[in-house]
Design an enzyme around this catalytic site. Structure first.
Site, short mmCIF file in Angstrom:
data_model
loop_
_atom_site.label_atom_id
_atom_site.label_comp_id
_atom_site.label_asym_id
_atom_site.label_seq_id
_atom_site.Cartn_x
_atom_site.Cartn_y
_atom_site.Cartn_z
CD GLN A 166 -3.88 -27.32 -36.28
OE1 GLN A 166 -3.53 -26.56 -35.37
NE2 GLN A 166 -3.08 -28.24 -36.78
CG ASP A 307 1.20 -30.21 -42.70
OD1 ASP A 307 1.33 -28.99 -42.49
OD2 ASP A 307 0.66 -30.99 -41.89
O1 LIG Z 1 -6.30 -30.34 -38.53
C1 LIG Z 1 -5.21 -30.91 -38.61
O2 LIG Z 1 -5.03 -32.06 -38.18
C2 LIG Z 1 -4.09 -30.21 -39.27
C3 LIG Z 1 -4.30 -29.10 -40.03
C4 LIG Z 1 -3.23 -28.38 -40.74
O3 LIG Z 1 -2.98 -27.16 -40.06
P1 LIG Z 1 -3.53 -25.71 -40.58
O4 LIG Z 1 -4.98 -25.79 -40.66
O5 LIG Z 1 -3.01 -24.81 -39.51
O6 LIG Z 1 -2.89 -25.47 -41.92
C5 LIG Z 1 -1.94 -29.19 -40.81
O7 LIG Z 1 -0.86 -28.34 -41.15
C6 LIG Z 1 -1.62 -29.84 -39.49
O8 LIG Z 1 -0.43 -30.61 -39.58
C7 LIG Z 1 -2.73 -30.78 -39.08
C1 LIG Z 2 1.79 -28.15 -38.74
C2 LIG Z 2 1.96 -29.35 -38.21
O1 LIG Z 2 1.55 -29.74 -36.99
P1 LIG Z 2 0.56 -29.14 -35.90
O2 LIG Z 2 -0.06 -27.89 -36.46
O3 LIG Z 2 -0.43 -30.22 -35.67
O4 LIG Z 2 1.45 -28.87 -34.73
C3 LIG Z 2 2.65 -30.41 -38.98
O5 LIG Z 2 2.60 -31.58 -38.55
O6 LIG Z 2 3.26 -30.12 -40.01
#
Ligand SMILES: O=C(O)C1=C[C@@H](OP(=O)(O)O)[C@@H](O)[C@H](O)C1
Ligand SMILES: C=C(OP(=O)(O)O)C(=O)O
Length: 428
Positions: A166, A307
């Site tokens: 992220q 996830d």
């Molecule tokens: O970019 C995104 O929208 C997301 C990336 C993932 O996180 P990570 O990159 O921390 O694994 C995922 O777990 C999260 O629910 C949403």
């Molecule tokens: C990790 C998650 O959410 P976020 O990182 O967007 O809070 C999720 O939805 O499983």
């Protein structure tokens, strides 16, 4: 049952919009100069928090009467002025909004729930400082975060990405607002399909995006163009309904999730196929048909789709032989330490489990009735609901409402699709 039997259980799951696509679309629309329309947005705690935070920046978001679409009037750049932003539990808000703020001008204070405060932000903070932003963190190095912004020049950047993708996605989405754009490189990237999703959406909003031969990503300066976008159903949410089909021998179709999906988590159906389910993916829908019981005896890397690892781990006791999942160390840094949370809940059900830093092995067994600790993690609640459904064993969630982070209507939809199975379970 015949085709005309009106009591036949429904087979089409109604899955709400993708959280990841909704929050990206909101951010890109907020940065564009003009009006964008986001069709079929997810209505849940995470997207409401994201939308409210954008409103605090001065972005206008108007809902149609039934929230069939959201109309976003963007700022034509980064935010200007002063604002307090509340990210609630949303990781996407805490990681996507600070780079957007840093590309603006003013003072912006971000905070969130105690759960979100505990999640790491260091790689993002370091990257923003290297780009020239002034950033002050809370005592743990994360939220609350104060950003004093006076535009960003951009340039070259390597982003530590082993804890979360992220950070990189947030920086990339802010890059067209930087004076010289950005040439970014990820170090040890996890969850890579989410970065591809980011780049695809940025292109849809008119950004110049190029993956170079040496593995870097080049983003041109020049901002975004307003766009209309239809949000796909959420593939991570769909995983619970596909898993439910696999453990009950039923068939579930999710319309709107097909071969062109932008969501890596749709690959969860490949894992169910390994476990003996029949999977059909067409251009417009995905269908999972459960076989006679779940097949184990495999070891699968779910690092790109972490996830959904809990969806598999929670139903794994119903397989004929053990299942190992690896590559999921970063899942310890989410709403809960997900490896430990899944392992301890399975043990509470009398199931044998082994775990390591980035893996888990679940052994077959009939679960015993237990109270499940959700740790305020929507995915624990949804995953163990599927175990209860598939085993017919009552499992009591200590916090059923935590599903509201991504799917407030989860329990009702599971009940609509599996009324007989759930009623039988409730009578036991
Ligand atoms: O970019 C995104 O929208 C997301 C990336 C993932 O996180 P990570 O990159 O921390 O694994 C995922 O777990 C999260 O629910 C949403
Ligand atoms: C990790 C998650 O959410 P976020 O990182 O967007 O809070 C999720 O939805 O499983």
């Amino acid at each position: 049952m015949t085709a005309t039997d009106v009591s036949a259980p429904a087979t089409q799951a109604r899955i709400p919009g993708s959280k990841s696509l909704t929050n990206r679309a909101l951010l890109l629309a907020a940065a564009a100069g003009g009006v964008s329309t986001v069709w079929a947005p997810l209505l849940s705690d995470d997207t409401r928090a994201f939308r409210a935070a954008l409103t605090s920046f001065g972005v206008a978001v108007r809902s149609s009467p039934t929230s069939e679409f959201w109309e976003v009037t963007g700022l034509g750049g980064g935010p200007v002025g002063q604002a307090r932003l509340w990210c609630a539990d949303a990781g996407t808000a805490a990681r996507f909004l600070p780079p957007f703020a840093a590309a603006g001008r003013g003072a912006f204070l971000f905070d969130g729930s105690s759960q979100l405060r505990a999640r790491p932000l260091r790689p993002l903070v370091e990257a923003l400082r290297r780009l020239g932003a002034q950033v002050e963190t809370g005592p743990g190095g994360g939220l609350p975060l104060l950003i004093i912004a006076s535009d960003l020049p951009g340039g070259e950047l390597t982003v530590e990405s082993s804890l979360s993708s992220q950070y990189l996605s947030g920086l990339l989405m802010a890059a067209p607002l930087m004076r010289y754009g950005l040439r970014a490189r990820a170090e040890a990237l996890v969850s890579s399909p989410y970065v591809d999703m980011t780049l695809t959406l940025m292109r849809r909003f008119g950004a110049g995006v190029e993956k170079t031969a040496d593995g870097a990503i080049r983003i041109e300066p020049g901002g975004y163009t307003p766009t209309d976008l239809v949000i796909e159903p959420d593939a991570s949410t769909a995983s619970y309904f596909f898993a439910a089909a696999a453990v009950t021998g039923r068939t579930i179709t999710v319309p709107g999730l097909g071969t062109g999906s932008l969501q890596g988590d749709l690959r969860f159906v490949d894992v169910l196929e390994k476990a003996g389910a029949q999977v059909t993916v067409t251009e417009s829908a995905t269908t999972v048909r459960g076989g006679d019981g779940l097949r184990g005896g495999f070891d699968v890397d779910m690092g790109d789709i972490s996830d959904t690892f809990m969806t598999l781990a929670a139903i794994a006791p119903l397989a004929d032989t053990p299942i190992t999942i690896h590559g999921i160390g970063h899942a310890r840094l989410k709403e809960s330490d997900r490896i430990t949370a899944v392992a301890s809940n399975l043990r509470a059900c009398g199931i044998r489990v082994a775990e390591g830093a980035d893996w888990i092995t679940v052994h077959p067994g009939r679960p015993a009735p237990a109270r499940i600790s959700c740790h305020r993690d929507h995915r624990i609640a949804m995953s163990f609901s599927v175990l209860a459904l598939g085993s017919g064993v009552p499992l009591e969630l200590d916090d059923p409402g935590c599903v509201a982070k991504t799917f407030p209507g989860f329990h009702a939809e599971l009940h609509r699709l599996f009324p007989d199975t759930l009623d039988r379970e409730e009578r036991q």
